[in-house]
Design a protein around this motif. Structure first.
Motif, PDB file in Angstrom:
ATOM      1  N   LEU A  37       1.298   0.104   0.377  1.00 36.73           N
ATOM      2  CA  LEU A  37       1.175   1.439  -0.377  1.00 36.73           C
ATOM      3  C   LEU A  37      -0.469   1.877  -0.131  1.00 36.73           C
ATOM      4  O   LEU A  37      -0.533   3.069   0.391  1.00 36.73           O
ATOM      5  CB  LEU A  37       1.517   1.367  -1.872  1.00 36.73           C
ATOM      6  CG  LEU A  37       2.848   1.620  -2.425  1.00 36.73           C
ATOM      7  CD1 LEU A  37       2.816   0.935  -3.856  1.00 36.73           C
ATOM      8  CD2 LEU A  37       3.487   2.484  -1.838  1.00 36.73           C
ATOM      9  N   ARG A  67      -1.330   5.182   2.192  1.00 40.97           N
ATOM     10  CA  ARG A  67      -2.335   6.114   1.711  1.00 40.97           C
ATOM     11  C   ARG A  67      -3.201   6.800   2.630  1.00 40.97           C
ATOM     12  O   ARG A  67      -3.786   7.724   3.256  1.00 40.97           O
ATOM     13  CB  ARG A  67      -3.159   5.730   0.502  1.00 40.97           C
ATOM     14  CG  ARG A  67      -3.846   6.702  -0.181  1.00 40.97           C
ATOM     15  CD  ARG A  67      -4.379   6.418  -1.498  1.00 40.97           C
ATOM     16  NE  ARG A  67      -5.412   5.305  -1.808  1.00 40.97           N
ATOM     17  CZ  ARG A  67      -4.895   4.145  -2.290  1.00 40.97           C
ATOM     18  NH1 ARG A  67      -3.569   3.697  -2.778  1.00 40.97           N
ATOM     19  NH2 ARG A  67      -5.860   3.115  -2.314  1.00 40.97           N
ATOM     20  N   THR A 108       0.143   7.074  -5.019  1.00 40.03           N
ATOM     21  CA  THR A 108      -0.007   5.474  -4.483  1.00 40.03           C
ATOM     22  C   THR A 108      -1.112   4.820  -5.008  1.00 40.03           C
ATOM     23  O   THR A 108      -0.722   3.501  -4.991  1.00 40.03           O
ATOM     24  CB  THR A 108       0.187   5.570  -2.949  1.00 40.03           C
ATOM     25  OG1 THR A 108      -1.198   6.199  -2.550  1.00 40.03           O
ATOM     26  CG2 THR A 108       1.200   6.525  -2.395  1.00 40.03           C
ATOM     27  N   ASP A 123      -0.257   1.363  -6.466  1.00 39.98           N
ATOM     28  CA  ASP A 123      -0.225  -0.091  -5.790  1.00 39.98           C
ATOM     29  C   ASP A 123      -0.858  -0.913  -6.805  1.00 39.98           C
ATOM     30  O   ASP A 123      -0.731  -2.243  -6.759  1.00 39.98           O
ATOM     31  CB  ASP A 123      -1.285   0.202  -4.607  1.00 39.98           C
ATOM     32  CG  ASP A 123      -2.530   0.607  -4.691  1.00 39.98           C
ATOM     33  OD1 ASP A 123      -2.966   0.982  -5.823  1.00 39.98           O
ATOM     34  OD2 ASP A 123      -3.027   1.123  -3.591  1.00 39.98           O
TER      35      ASP A 123
END
Length: 191
Positions: free
Chosen positions: A25, A29, A61, A65
């Motif tokens: 993730l 990004r 995200t 994450d």
């Protein structure tokens, strides 16, 4: 100092693979940054809305994450280092783009980015000493303020017809204050 070091090391999973969902993730990004910049800078129809949507997706995200990494005990040294760098890349690209478009004053970008580089430097020095500096609560608040400010500046055309008050500008000034305060806190705590 050794107590801080041991707490951070204890929270990093020794067997956690660096190729886990939270790190994927984070990398996602990073890949969203050029997409965001394309929509913002090309000035295509509805580009601001698309840019804001991509920026929000990237920001989500960031929260996701970290949540997944803690919940699944998949916190890794790579993630601890890569996550704040991905955040800085996203904010840096947004600020530079908004300065180019004349929507943010250059001094605002310099102050925010100066703090980001200074704290990244501090993290690098401490990492050499075997200490990984986690994000603090004021640093997280700073990140939220920066994200909200960037979104409000990007969507200024939308709400400007409803309000004459420059919400994006004031949100950006608040982000500057929190950015400076959190930077000072990092240097005070980890000197």
């Amino acid at each position: 100092m050794s107590n801080r070091k041991s707490r951070v090391q204890a929270s990093v999973g020794p067997s956690a693979s660096p190729f886990n969902l939270p790190n994927v993730l984070t990398v996602f990004r990073i890949f969203l940054v050029p997409v965001f910049m394309f929509f913002l800078l090309t000035r295509i129809q509805y580009g601001n809305y698309l840019a804001a949507g991509v920026f929000v997706m990237a920001a989500v995200t960031d929260s996701l994450d970290g949540y997944i990494a803690r919940r699944r005990k998949q916190v890794t040294k790579l993630g601890i280092i890569l996550d704040p760098l991905a955040d800085k890349l996203l904010i840096t690209s947004a600020l530079i783009s908004l300065v180019q478009l004349g929507q943010v004053a250059a001094w605002v970008a310099v102050v925010i980015l100066g703090r980001e580089f200074a704290v990244t430097g501090l993290r690098a020095v401490k990492a050499e000493e075997g200490v990984i500096i986690p994000a603090g609560s004021l640093g997280k608040l700073k990140t939220i303020a920066q994200i909200v400010a960037v979104i409000l500046v990007i969507l200024e055309d939308f709400y400007r017809s409803l309000l004459s008050w420059p919400i994006g500008d004031w949100a950006m000034y608040l982000a500057v204050v929190l950015t400076v305060a959190s930077g000072l806190q990092y240097f005070w705590r980890w000197k």
